[in-house]
Write a protein that holds these residues in place. Structure first.
Motif, PDB file in Angstrom:
ATOM      1  N   VAL A 146       0.853  -1.184   0.000  1.00  0.00           N
ATOM      2  CA  VAL A 146       0.000   0.000   0.000  1.00  0.00           C
ATOM      3  C   VAL A 146       0.887   1.231   0.000  1.00  0.00           C
ATOM      4  O   VAL A 146       2.010   1.208   0.511  1.00  0.00           O
ATOM      5  CB  VAL A 146      -0.955   0.035   1.213  1.00  0.00           C
ATOM      6  N   GLU A 147       0.367   2.280  -0.568  1.00  0.00           N
ATOM      7  CA  GLU A 147       1.125   3.528  -0.642  1.00  0.00           C
ATOM      8  C   GLU A 147       1.395   4.049   0.766  1.00  0.00           C
ATOM      9  O   GLU A 147       0.505   4.059   1.623  1.00  0.00           O
ATOM     10  CB  GLU A 147       0.317   4.552  -1.431  1.00  0.00           C
ATOM     11  N   GLY A 148       2.623   4.444   1.006  1.00  0.00           N
ATOM     12  CA  GLY A 148       2.990   5.039   2.275  1.00  0.00           C
ATOM     13  C   GLY A 148       3.346   4.061   3.377  1.00  0.00           C
ATOM     14  O   GLY A 148       3.556   4.471   4.512  1.00  0.00           O
ATOM     15  N   GLU A 149       3.434   2.758   3.071  1.00  0.00           N
ATOM     16  CA  GLU A 149       3.789   1.818   4.130  1.00  0.00           C
ATOM     17  C   GLU A 149       5.249   2.006   4.539  1.00  0.00           C
ATOM     18  O   GLU A 149       6.089   2.365   3.724  1.00  0.00           O
ATOM     19  CB  GLU A 149       3.521   0.374   3.708  1.00  0.00           C
ATOM     20  N   THR A 150       5.515   1.774   5.798  1.00  0.00           N
ATOM     21  CA  THR A 150       6.879   1.927   6.317  1.00  0.00           C
ATOM     22  C   THR A 150       7.699   0.709   5.939  1.00  0.00           C
ATOM     23  O   THR A 150       7.157  -0.324   5.516  1.00  0.00           O
ATOM     24  CB  THR A 150       6.871   2.061   7.841  1.00  0.00           C
ATOM     25  N   ALA A 151       9.007   0.812   6.107  1.00  0.00           N
ATOM     26  CA  ALA A 151       9.888  -0.323   5.828  1.00  0.00           C
ATOM     27  C   ALA A 151       9.540  -1.504   6.736  1.00  0.00           C
ATOM     28  O   ALA A 151       9.581  -2.663   6.303  1.00  0.00           O
ATOM     29  CB  ALA A 151      11.341   0.092   6.015  1.00  0.00           C
ATOM     30  N   GLU A 152       9.171  -1.206   7.970  1.00  0.00           N
ATOM     31  CA  GLU A 152       8.794  -2.272   8.915  1.00  0.00           C
ATOM     32  C   GLU A 152       7.498  -2.955   8.475  1.00  0.00           C
ATOM     33  O   GLU A 152       7.380  -4.181   8.531  1.00  0.00           O
ATOM     34  CB  GLU A 152       8.630  -1.673  10.307  1.00  0.00           C
ATOM     35  N   GLU A 153       6.521  -2.166   8.036  1.00  0.00           N
ATOM     36  CA  GLU A 153       5.262  -2.734   7.546  1.00  0.00           C
ATOM     37  C   GLU A 153       5.500  -3.574   6.291  1.00  0.00           C
ATOM     38  O   GLU A 153       4.915  -4.646   6.131  1.00  0.00           O
ATOM     39  CB  GLU A 153       4.264  -1.623   7.251  1.00  0.00           C
ATOM     40  N   GLN A 154       6.363  -3.083   5.414  1.00  0.00           N
ATOM     41  CA  GLN A 154       6.666  -3.835   4.202  1.00  0.00           C
ATOM     42  C   GLN A 154       7.338  -5.159   4.539  1.00  0.00           C
ATOM     43  O   GLN A 154       6.995  -6.198   3.976  1.00  0.00           O
ATOM     44  CB  GLN A 154       7.572  -3.023   3.275  1.00  0.00           C
TER      45      GLN A 154
END
Length: 93
Positions: A33-41
């Motif tokens: 998703v647009e704007g996800e953080t590196a941790e979320e990715q």
């Protein structure tokens, strides 16, 4: 007008992708998703790897999803023309 795939009603574009490809998971899991953080990715990619490890048959519909996403992006991406080179003056041929 209503659209159906099997016994499921298609409510939006995400439903259409998910139901038509038979992924059983939301497309955002695979596409991000647009704007996800590196941790979320990282968490999303780990979850996707676990799912693929337990169900290798998902590779084919996921490849179709990736191709569709790339084609959609390519068709809608803003075209930026390549810069033109300035003529070189005083160069022997």
């Amino acid at each position: 007008m209503r659209a159906w795939i099997g016994a499921h009603e298609v409510l939006n574009d995400d439903d259409l992708v998910e139901l038509s490809l038979g992924l059983g998971t939301p497309p955002e899991l695979w596409l991000g998703v647009e704007g996800e953080t590196a941790e979320e990715q990282a968490a999303r990619l780990d979850a996707g790897a676990d799912i693929l490890a337990s169900d290798p048959d998902l590779a084919v519909p996921l490849t179709a999803l990736a191709i569709a996403a790339i084609e959609t992006y390519a068709a809608t991406a803003r075209r930026i023309p390549a810069p033109r080179r300035a003529p070189r003056v005083g160069v022997a041929r």
